[in-house]
Design an enzyme around this catalytic site. Structure first.
Site, PDB file in Angstrom:
ATOM      1  N   HIS A  50      39.362  48.297  45.932  1.00 10.65           N
ATOM      2  CA  HIS A  50      40.037  47.517  46.970  1.00 10.65           C
ATOM      3  C   HIS A  50      39.783  46.033  46.743  1.00 10.65           C
ATOM      4  O   HIS A  50      38.908  45.667  45.944  1.00 10.65           O
ATOM      5  CB  HIS A  50      39.535  47.908  48.364  1.00 10.65           C
ATOM      6  CG  HIS A  50      38.105  47.530  48.590  1.00 10.65           C
ATOM      7  ND1 HIS A  50      37.051  48.336  48.191  1.00 10.65           N
ATOM      8  CD2 HIS A  50      37.545  46.412  49.128  1.00 10.65           C
ATOM      9  CE1 HIS A  50      35.906  47.734  48.498  1.00 10.65           C
ATOM     10  NE2 HIS A  50      36.179  46.560  49.068  1.00 10.65           N
ATOM     11  N   HIS A 135      38.727  39.952  44.301  1.00  7.47           N
ATOM     12  CA  HIS A 135      38.460  40.744  43.100  1.00  7.47           C
ATOM     13  C   HIS A 135      38.371  42.214  43.490  1.00  7.47           C
ATOM     14  O   HIS A 135      38.316  42.546  44.672  1.00  7.47           O
ATOM     15  CB  HIS A 135      37.147  40.290  42.440  1.00  7.47           C
ATOM     16  CG  HIS A 135      35.960  40.503  43.331  1.00  7.47           C
ATOM     17  ND1 HIS A 135      35.606  39.601  44.314  1.00  7.47           N
ATOM     18  CD2 HIS A 135      35.078  41.524  43.422  1.00  7.47           C
ATOM     19  CE1 HIS A 135      34.535  40.051  44.960  1.00  7.47           C
ATOM     20  NE2 HIS A 135      34.201  41.228  44.440  1.00  7.47           N
TER      21      HIS A 135
END
Length: 189
Positions: A50, A135
């Site tokens: 995620h 990220h």
């Protein structure tokens, strides 16, 4: 939603953009090729990939309902992102986190991040002091005494695009894998 554990008094939660299946598969293939070269102790389960929008921490189940209502007020439109290589936080001697980078409509991503922070702020949640660095975490806890093989990072996935049309309220279940549960999904229109 039925919780996966018996703790019904509080939940450890965060707001995130789940990674779609096609991107998960690309990252999983890369991980499987490089896992023996990159000596991290804890690899993220592919179902847990995620992009965090905001970590909120431990909250009461009563506050969880208010949080859901606040997140329904988040405004945003769909936007495109793409994988943008592999990197790490820390030095090559002591990397803390191995991650997949993202590129594409970073303005759309930043706008969604700020909208989430604005809405959760109405409930008293405070954003982190450090700059937002989107990220996808792939691994943590590098083995001591080793050095990160930077050449293993080079053939990393780049340019594979997807459309972000929703975000989720996620709950963490410690010491299980996968460890994240989607509590509720919010659509961007």
């Amino acid at each position: 939603m039925e919780p996966r554990d018996s703790n019904n008094h509080s939940a450890r939660v965060f707001v995130a953009i789940p990674v779609p299946d096609q991107i998960t598969e690309v990252l999983k293939r890369w991980r499987n090729i490089n896992i023996d070269k990159l000596l991290f102790r804890k690899w993220t389960h592919p179902q847990d990939y995620h992009i965090t929008l905001q970590f909120l921490g431990e909250i009461s189940m009563i506050k969880l309902d208010a949080l859901r209502a606040a997140l329904n007020n988040v405004k945003g439109t769909p936007f495109s992102l793409a994988l943008n290589g592999i990197g790490f936080f820390g030095s090559s001697k002591t990397p803390r986190v191995l991650w997949a980078g993202v590129s594409g409509n970073l303005n759309g991503l930043q706008s969604l991040h700020l909208s989430v922070i604005q809405e959760t702020g109405t409930l008293g949640f405070i954003p982190e002091d450090r700059p937002y660095s989107p990220h996808i975490t792939l691994a943590r806890r590098f083995r001591e005494g080793e050095e990160l093989l930077l050449e293993a990072i080079t053939p990393a996935p780049v340019g594979i695009e997807w459309v972000v049309d929703h975000f989720s309220l996620m709950r963490t279940h410690m010491n299980v894998s996968p460890m994240y549960e989607n509590v509720e999904t919010f659509t961007l229109v």
